[in-house]
Scaffold this active site. Structure first.
Site: not given
Length: 478
Positions: A85, A87, A103, A115-116, A166, A173, A242, A252
């Site tokens: 997911g 993240g 992002k 993450d975060g 973005r 995905r 993903d 990504d």
């Protein structure tokens, strides 16, 4: 000062597909980069006002839509990883039919270790490469803004935070479909597939099986995309299922890299210890991931039709790759016999670690007249005699179709870029930004919007990498 109003798009699907998440406020935000050209296409101002900057920093909620983190699953390095997911990404909503995503805007229910928050280093790399790929004409997500902050973030060392905005028609995905297939939720899988067909593949609606028609379009787009990557020497670095876009976009930007010295086995991601995502493996991995997508859609498909669709990938890819390299060599009428000529060239380049971008740009000036030695190209090879033999056959091939140098040179310069985002160029911008100077980001962005132009004032950006670039390393944390 009127607020920027976002419209709900993916949010209309319902909370089976996402979690509503508010962004984490970013302290002392500074605008490090702004894409005025992209902003204009989104009906945004030439410079962001205070309210818009606050939204793009995550300090003010979007007007008109709820920010969300979507849920997906996937195969990572060939292994089923289960639920993943967004993240570190939040979807704000849509502007002019384009999804706007932050992002690095903070933790979500799908965040894992690291993450975060995103760090300035990786955010600069994503911002610049998104726009570099767009300049090359390669399908990609775009970058609207880069907001920096002194907030500390720990990766291998202490770094500072940043948020990159973005933009894409969709961030769907392969992993979104895998999530509901492996979770046994066929109703949600069908709902998501219906949404995708109606929004992004409307010409498939009249097909006997719209889902099969969509799969076949995804196969074709993926084949074209990876042919584009191979032609410019782009290495994605982490082609997990993903990280594969349903729309055939480059998605990504983590441990990516452009080839310097040619090596078909080049691994740009130092976390990829087995070389699964090496440059030469990317075409096969694209097919592997398409198998993952087809498997996820199987409840909606005829199995034999799905297999037949997947078998189209290899010839589609080979056709696309052949077209691109024919153009790079200045050949207008591609022949099957051109493959041995190209294979010999790759062997010579591999043996000499010939710089990929410089070679293709120099061959755009190849002199086919009798007796011409083409020293600027020849000097890129250790075995000059072997190159001479290849050049003789190349001249004969050009003569076969009556190629004229002046016309061919012009055409080849339109497909063989002079400038790409080499790792050391991105690193130079990163080091300057970490010291508080964002000007190199703007310079590189301007340079890379015109990668095929000579730009003599920027000649130093097209030079061979400096020795210190050999020590640069990018990994999944990049």
């Amino acid at each position: 000062m009127s607020a920027t109003v976002f419209s709900a798009g993916f949010q209309q699907l319902g909370d089976t597909f996402y979690s509503e998440v508010a962004a984490s406020p970013l302290p002392e935000p500074q605008l490090a980069a702004w894409n005025a050209e992209l902003a204009a296409s989104l009906a945004l101002p030439a410079e962001p006002d205070e309210a818009l900057l606050a939204t793009l920093a995550g300090n003010q909620p979007p007007v008109g839509a709820q920010s969300i983190a979507t849920v997906y699953s996937g195969h990572q390095f060939g292994v089923w990883a289960g639920q993943l997911g967004d993240g570190r990404a939040l979807l704000l909503g849509e502007l002019q039919g384009q999804e706007i995503q932050l992002k690095g805007a903070g933790l979500t229910p799908y965040s894992r270790m690291g993450d975060g928050r995103a760090v300035l280093r990786s955010s600069i790399r994503e911002y610049l490469c998104s726009e570099a790929m767009h300049g090359l004409g390669i399908p990609t997500t775009r970058a609207l803004a880069l907001v920096a902050s002194p907030e500390p973030v720990w990766r291998e060392t202490r770094e500072t935070a940043a948020v990159v905005t973005r933009v894409a028609p969709s961030f769907l995905r392969f992993g979104h479909f895998e999530h509901f297939f492996y979770g046994g939720n066929e109703a949600a899988l069908r709902q998501l597939a219906d949404y995708a067909v109606q929004r992004y593949f409307p010409d498939c609606l009249t097909a006997a099986n719209p889902y099969q028609a969509m799969l076949e379009q995804v196969i074709a787009r993926t084949a074209e995309l990876i042919a584009d990557w191979q032609a410019v020497g782009f290495c994605h670095g982490v082609m997990n299922s993903d990280n594969m876009s349903l729309l055939g976009l480059t998605l990504d930007y983590g441990p990516y890299g452009f080839l310097d010295g040619f090596d078909g086995g080049h691994i740009c991601n130092h976390s990829d210890h087995a070389g699964r995502y090496a440059y030469g493996e990317q075409p096969e991995i694209g097919l592997w991931n398409l198998h993952c997508l087809a498997q996820a859609l199987l409840p909606l498909l005829d199995r034999e039709a799905a297999i037949a669709g997947l078998k189209r990938y290899q010839p589609l890819f080979e056709e696309a790759l052949g077209e691109r390299f024919a153009a790079k060599l200045g050949l207008r009428a591609r022949q099957e016999s051109d493959w041995p000529l190209l294979s010999r060239l790759f062997e010579l380049m591999q043996a000499s670690r010939t710089d990929w971008t410089i070679f293709w740009r120099r061959i755009s000036h190849f002199d086919s007249s009798p007796g011409a030695l083409n020293e600027p190209i020849r000097d890129l090879f250790l075995d000059r005699t072997a190159f001479d033999g290849w050049a003789w056959d190349y001249k004969a091939r050009l003569a076969q179709e009556g190629s004229t140098d002046a016309e061919r040179h012009t055409e080849m310069r339109q497909v063989n870029p002079k400038y790409v985002l080499r790792n050391h160029l991105a690193e130079t911008a990163i080091r300057a930004a970490q010291a508080g100077d964002y000007s190199e980001i703007a310079r590189l962005q301007a340079l890379l919007t015109r990668p095929f132009d000579e730009q003599p004032e920027n000649e130093h950006y097209a030079a061979l990498p400096p020795d210190w670039a050999n020590d640069l390393s990018v990994s999944c944390s990049s």
